[in-house]
Design an enzyme around this catalytic site. Structure first.
Site, PDB file in Angstrom:
ATOM      1  N   ASP A  67      33.973  59.408  69.185  1.00  0.00           N
ATOM      2  CA  ASP A  67      34.510  58.290  68.404  1.00  0.00           C
ATOM      3  C   ASP A  67      36.014  58.376  68.183  1.00  0.00           C
ATOM      4  O   ASP A  67      36.645  59.402  68.463  1.00  0.00           O
ATOM      5  CB  ASP A  67      33.778  58.193  67.048  1.00  0.00           C
ATOM      6  CG  ASP A  67      33.468  59.563  66.437  1.00  0.00           C
ATOM      7  OD1 ASP A  67      34.165  60.533  66.790  1.00  0.00           O
ATOM      8  OD2 ASP A  67      32.541  59.666  65.620  1.00  0.00           O
ATOM      9  N   ASN A 136      25.216  61.226  55.231  1.00  0.00           N
ATOM     10  CA  ASN A 136      24.270  60.103  55.219  1.00  0.00           C
ATOM     11  C   ASN A 136      23.437  60.031  56.506  1.00  0.00           C
ATOM     12  O   ASN A 136      22.773  59.047  56.760  1.00  0.00           O
ATOM     13  CB  ASN A 136      25.021  58.782  55.017  1.00  0.00           C
ATOM     14  CG  ASN A 136      26.004  58.489  56.142  1.00  0.00           C
ATOM     15  OD1 ASN A 136      26.121  59.264  57.094  1.00  0.00           O
ATOM     16  ND2 ASN A 136      26.706  57.376  56.055  1.00  0.00           N
ATOM     17  N   HIS A 138      24.681  60.107  59.605  1.00  0.00           N
ATOM     18  CA  HIS A 138      25.299  59.486  60.785  1.00  0.00           C
ATOM     19  C   HIS A 138      25.529  60.517  61.888  1.00  0.00           C
ATOM     20  O   HIS A 138      25.731  61.699  61.630  1.00  0.00           O
ATOM     21  CB  HIS A 138      26.565  58.694  60.430  1.00  0.00           C
ATOM     22  CG  HIS A 138      27.792  59.487  60.102  1.00  0.00           C
ATOM     23  ND1 HIS A 138      28.746  59.050  59.215  1.00  0.00           N
ATOM     24  CD2 HIS A 138      28.251  60.683  60.545  1.00  0.00           C
ATOM     25  CE1 HIS A 138      29.728  59.928  59.137  1.00  0.00           C
ATOM     26  NE2 HIS A 138      29.443  60.932  59.935  1.00  0.00           N
ATOM     27  N   GLU A 143      26.439  54.590  61.526  1.00  0.00           N
ATOM     28  CA  GLU A 143      26.061  54.663  60.120  1.00  0.00           C
ATOM     29  C   GLU A 143      24.608  54.191  59.940  1.00  0.00           C
ATOM     30  O   GLU A 143      24.033  53.574  60.848  1.00  0.00           O
ATOM     31  CB  GLU A 143      27.009  53.771  59.295  1.00  0.00           C
ATOM     32  CG  GLU A 143      28.489  54.139  59.415  1.00  0.00           C
ATOM     33  CD  GLU A 143      28.871  55.438  58.693  1.00  0.00           C
ATOM     34  OE1 GLU A 143      27.994  56.279  58.402  1.00  0.00           O
ATOM     35  OE2 GLU A 143      30.079  55.614  58.419  1.00  0.00           O
TER      36      GLU A 143
HETATM   37  C1  F6R Z   1      33.020  63.210  64.478  1.00  0.00           C
HETATM   38  C2  F6R Z   1      31.725  62.591  64.257  1.00  0.00           C
HETATM   39  C3  F6R Z   1      31.026  62.673  62.945  1.00  0.00           C
HETATM   40  C4  F6R Z   1      31.042  64.062  62.321  1.00  0.00           C
HETATM   41  C5  F6R Z   1      30.367  64.050  60.953  1.00  0.00           C
HETATM   42  C6  F6R Z   1      30.445  65.405  60.275  1.00  0.00           C
HETATM   43  O1  F6R Z   1      33.484  62.968  65.788  1.00  0.00           O
HETATM   44  O2  F6R Z   1      31.239  61.991  65.156  1.00  0.00           O
HETATM   45  O3  F6R Z   1      29.703  62.238  63.113  1.00  0.00           O
HETATM   46  O4  F6R Z   1      30.389  64.960  63.184  1.00  0.00           O
HETATM   47  O5  F6R Z   1      30.993  63.103  60.141  1.00  0.00           O
HETATM   48  O6  F6R Z   1      31.778  65.687  59.977  1.00  0.00           O
HETATM   49  P1  F6R Z   1      32.242  67.137  59.486  1.00  0.00           P
HETATM   50  O7  F6R Z   1      32.017  68.066  60.620  1.00  0.00           O
HETATM   51  O8  F6R Z   1      33.703  66.982  59.165  1.00  0.00           O
HETATM   52  O9  F6R Z   1      31.399  67.469  58.304  1.00  0.00           O
END
Ligand code: F6R
Length: 245
Positions: A67, A136, A138, A143
């Site tokens: 992303d 959450n 994702h 989301e």
């Molecule tokens: C990042 C991504 C997100 C993260 C998730 C966890 O490229 O795709 O899904 O993996 O938000 O983020 P952290 O590792 O910062 O807790």
């Protein structure tokens, strides 16, 4: 889904890095799906160390990131392109032209989504996808409520995601409210998936992932339908899970 329980963040990073390094050595032309965020930073550090010390080469590897924020160019230090360059790519012998991150500053964002899918297809799809998980549920920036049939698309970030990611910005107002993300169907086409989780903040999400049921309100639950997923989670992240590992 195989669960690999480790003691802490360091061990999670070591286990994940060793797994990736083995893949690269066995299959030097592998295509990896990569994530940003706090979770994979330790893994990336170890890949860099190993490259320096043991010479593991990434010359033929291709990577596709999950992303990117909309509105940020790759030169912006908060962008995921910048993150990947500084945390990983600049320190390996990977060819920059083989590292793909969706462009959040493209004029035609819908076209960028379609392009990203076709580039991925031309590369033969993802051999090993690295994932983190949002509080959450994702994966990527898919989301809760995102269709399991989604391909690369534009999303409005959930308030909880904006709050969680505000730690990387000076103020919460600076956090972009939209992103481009690989879709759930795109992620599910990966031949193999490694999901990493560390810390108590992820305990509820991992509890739900390893609980019962697959539904679009908890995006990561789709991984229960994938034939080749490993979850590397530390004790704290597994503290709300009922499964015995
Ligand atoms: C990042 C991504 C997100 C993260 C998730 C966890 O490229 O795709 O899904 O993996 O938000 O983020 P952290 O590792 O910062 O807790």
């Amino acid at each position: 889904m195989e669960i690999i329980k480790v003691n802490n963040y360091e061990e999670m990073s070591k286990t994940a890095a060793e797994y990736i390094i083995r893949k690269v050595r066995q299959f030097p032309e592998a295509t990896f799906g990569l994530a940003t965020g706090s979770t994979p930073v330790g893994t990336y550090k170890r890949l860099i160390e190993d490259h320096r010390e043991n010479g593991t080469s990434y010359k033929k590897v291709a990577t596709f990131n999950l992303d990117e924020y909309i509105g940020l160019s790759g030169e912006n230090p908060q962008s995921y392109r910048y993150f990947m360059d500084s945390q990983l790519f600049n320190h390996l012998d990977i060819r920059k032209e083989n590292t793909f991150v969706p462009s959040g500053s493209a004029e035609d964002l819908a076209g960028e989504c379609r392009n990203y899918e076709s580039k991925l297809k031309n590369h033969g799809g993802i051999d090993l996808q690295i994932l983190g998980i949002g509080n959450n549920g994702h994966i990527g920036f898919n989301e809760p409520g995102t269709s399991f049939l989604s391909k690369t698309h534009i999303v409005d970030l959930a308030d909880s995601t904006i709050k969680a990611n505000a730690r990387f910005f000076n103020t919460i107002e600076e956090v972009p409210t939209q992103a481009i993300t690989m879709g759930i169907a795109t992620i599910m086409q990966s031949r193999e998936i490694l999901l990493l989780a560390s810390g108590e903040a992820k305990a509820d999400a991992i509890g739900q992932l390893l609980g019962n049921g697959v539904n679009e309100q908890f995006p990561a639950s789709v991984l229960r339908n994938h034939p080749n997923v490993k979850v590397i989670a530390d004790k704290a992240a597994l503290s709300a899970s009922k499964v015995r590992v």
